[in-house]
Design a protein around this motif. Structure first.
Motif, PDB file in Angstrom:
ATOM      1  N   ARG A 118       0.826  -1.206   0.000  1.00  0.00           N
ATOM      2  CA  ARG A 118       0.000   0.000   0.000  1.00  0.00           C
ATOM      3  C   ARG A 118       0.863   1.261   0.000  1.00  0.00           C
ATOM      4  O   ARG A 118       1.911   1.337   0.642  1.00  0.00           O
ATOM      5  N   TRP A 119       0.381   2.278  -0.717  1.00  0.00           N
ATOM      6  CA  TRP A 119       1.110   3.539  -0.817  1.00  0.00           C
ATOM      7  C   TRP A 119       1.271   4.210   0.530  1.00  0.00           C
ATOM      8  O   TRP A 119       2.314   4.821   0.806  1.00  0.00           O
ATOM      9  N   SER A 120       0.245   4.107   1.365  1.00  0.00           N
ATOM     10  CA  SER A 120       0.312   4.771   2.668  1.00  0.00           C
ATOM     11  C   SER A 120       1.354   4.143   3.582  1.00  0.00           C
ATOM     12  O   SER A 120       1.712   4.725   4.612  1.00  0.00           O
ATOM     13  N   ARG A 121       1.849   2.981   3.216  1.00  0.00           N
ATOM     14  CA  ARG A 121       2.866   2.289   4.030  1.00  0.00           C
ATOM     15  C   ARG A 121       4.284   2.553   3.523  1.00  0.00           C
ATOM     16  O   ARG A 121       5.250   2.051   4.082  1.00  0.00           O
ATOM     17  N   ARG A 175       3.380   4.946  -9.266  1.00  0.00           N
ATOM     18  CA  ARG A 175       2.545   5.996  -8.673  1.00  0.00           C
ATOM     19  C   ARG A 175       2.146   7.027  -9.738  1.00  0.00           C
ATOM     20  O   ARG A 175       0.983   7.446  -9.808  1.00  0.00           O
ATOM     21  N   TYR A 193      -9.537   1.401  -4.332  1.00  0.00           N
ATOM     22  CA  TYR A 193      -8.237   0.798  -4.027  1.00  0.00           C
ATOM     23  C   TYR A 193      -7.084   1.738  -4.371  1.00  0.00           C
ATOM     24  O   TYR A 193      -6.002   1.314  -4.771  1.00  0.00           O
ATOM     25  N   ASP A 194      -7.338   3.037  -4.202  1.00  0.00           N
ATOM     26  CA  ASP A 194      -6.302   4.034  -4.483  1.00  0.00           C
ATOM     27  C   ASP A 194      -5.037   3.823  -3.651  1.00  0.00           C
ATOM     28  O   ASP A 194      -3.961   4.288  -4.033  1.00  0.00           O
ATOM     29  N   ASP A 195      -5.155   3.161  -2.515  1.00  0.00           N
ATOM     30  CA  ASP A 195      -4.010   2.990  -1.620  1.00  0.00           C
ATOM     31  C   ASP A 195      -3.145   1.786  -1.995  1.00  0.00           C
ATOM     32  O   ASP A 195      -2.111   1.556  -1.379  1.00  0.00           O
ATOM     33  N   TYR A 196      -3.550   1.042  -3.021  1.00  0.00           N
ATOM     34  CA  TYR A 196      -2.844  -0.203  -3.342  1.00  0.00           C
ATOM     35  C   TYR A 196      -1.945  -0.052  -4.572  1.00  0.00           C
ATOM     36  O   TYR A 196      -2.316   0.569  -5.561  1.00  0.00           O
TER      37      TYR A 196
END
Length: 270
Positions: A118-121, A175, A193-196
């Motif tokens: 995930r992008w947030s990670r 990204r 699923y924008d965070d994936y």
């Protein structure tokens, strides 16, 4: 796992299951990263249950009598050399599964972990990624369900890893690519699923089954030696060993709960 696998295959019954069905189940477990000892345990439990069913006259024969007990060297996998890995990554670049392949080969991730990235990670300054989500696939009422789960295989599987330059560069490119797709497809793009990291052009999560199938297709199309997707994890581990990386560091990369599994790095089911 037994319930999940066979519930999704409602056409199979205690009376109709064959030795081939059982071997397919074992192969599915190995592909999912299950260690050989666990598969052997499942074999023992199921063999005993079917033996009882045969004794009670519920089935005409025990299909487990027709297959061998799984061994640690069963379903042998093969790892790529560094040259083969680099060549394969060059061929697969631009394909929809490229991010998943890079994460598996560059960080030693399980398929479910790579798809759960995930992008947030991602910490862009420290160049690290936290792995705390996996993608699972199962059937419910005849419908295939793809579900993100924030529950890893074990405590050690939840880990933060440094991003090697090739993986970091891939993430930067991916990204930007996702931003482009969102602008191109607008309302047709799935924003859920924008965070994936691993999504298709319309923002949908990639399924584990699709990634495995597509990986085999790409290798065959380009004349590459066949390996399983899970063998990318094995390849990463073997390359780290060849570089004399400390075994504790390798253990952290792979998310193993004990050192003995890591030390047995040549086992294709690490």
């Amino acid at each position: 796992r037994i319930r999940r696998y066979f519930t999704a295959r409602k056409e199979l019954t205690v009376g109709s299951i064959t030795a081939k069905d059982i071997e397919d189940f074992y192969e599915w477990m190995f592909e999912s990263g299950v260690v050989a000892n666990t598969v052997i345990h499942y074999h023992t439990v199921l063999h005993s249950a079917f033996k009882r069913a045969f004794k009670d006259g519920l089935i005409d024969s025990n299909p487990f009598d027709r297959i061998d007990r799984p061994k640690k060297n069963k379903f042998n996998g093969e790892n790529y050399s560094e040259e083969e890995l680099i060549a394969m990554l060059g061929l697969i670049r631009g394909d929809i599964i490229y991010p998943a392949v890079m994460l598996a080969g560059g960080l030693g991730l399980r398929r479910s972990e790579a798809l759960g990235a995930r992008w947030s990670r991602v910490d862009w300054e420290k160049k690290t990624i936290l792995l705390d989500t996996k993608i699972i696939e199962y059937k419910e009422n005849g419908k295939v369900i793809i579900e993100p789960v924030e529950k890893m295989k074990n405590k050690s599987s939840r880990r933060t890893l440094p991003l090697p330059d090739p993986v970091y560069e891939m993430l930067c490119e991916e990204r930007e690519k996702q931003d482009l797709y969102r602008r191109m497809f607008k309302g047709s793009y799935n924003r859920a699923y924008d965070d994936y990291v691993c999504t298709d052009k319309l923002g949908n999560l990639l399924t584990p089954r699709y990634v495995t199938l597509r990986f085999s297709q790409v290798l065959e199309k380009n004349g590459m030696r066949h390996i399983r997707f899970h063998d990318l994890r094995h390849t990463c581990a073997s390359l780290l060993v060849s570089l004399d990386v400390n075994m504790k560091v390798i253990q952290k990369y792979l998310g193993h709960s004990n050192m003995s599994t890591t030390v047995n790095v040549n086992n294709p089911h690490i």
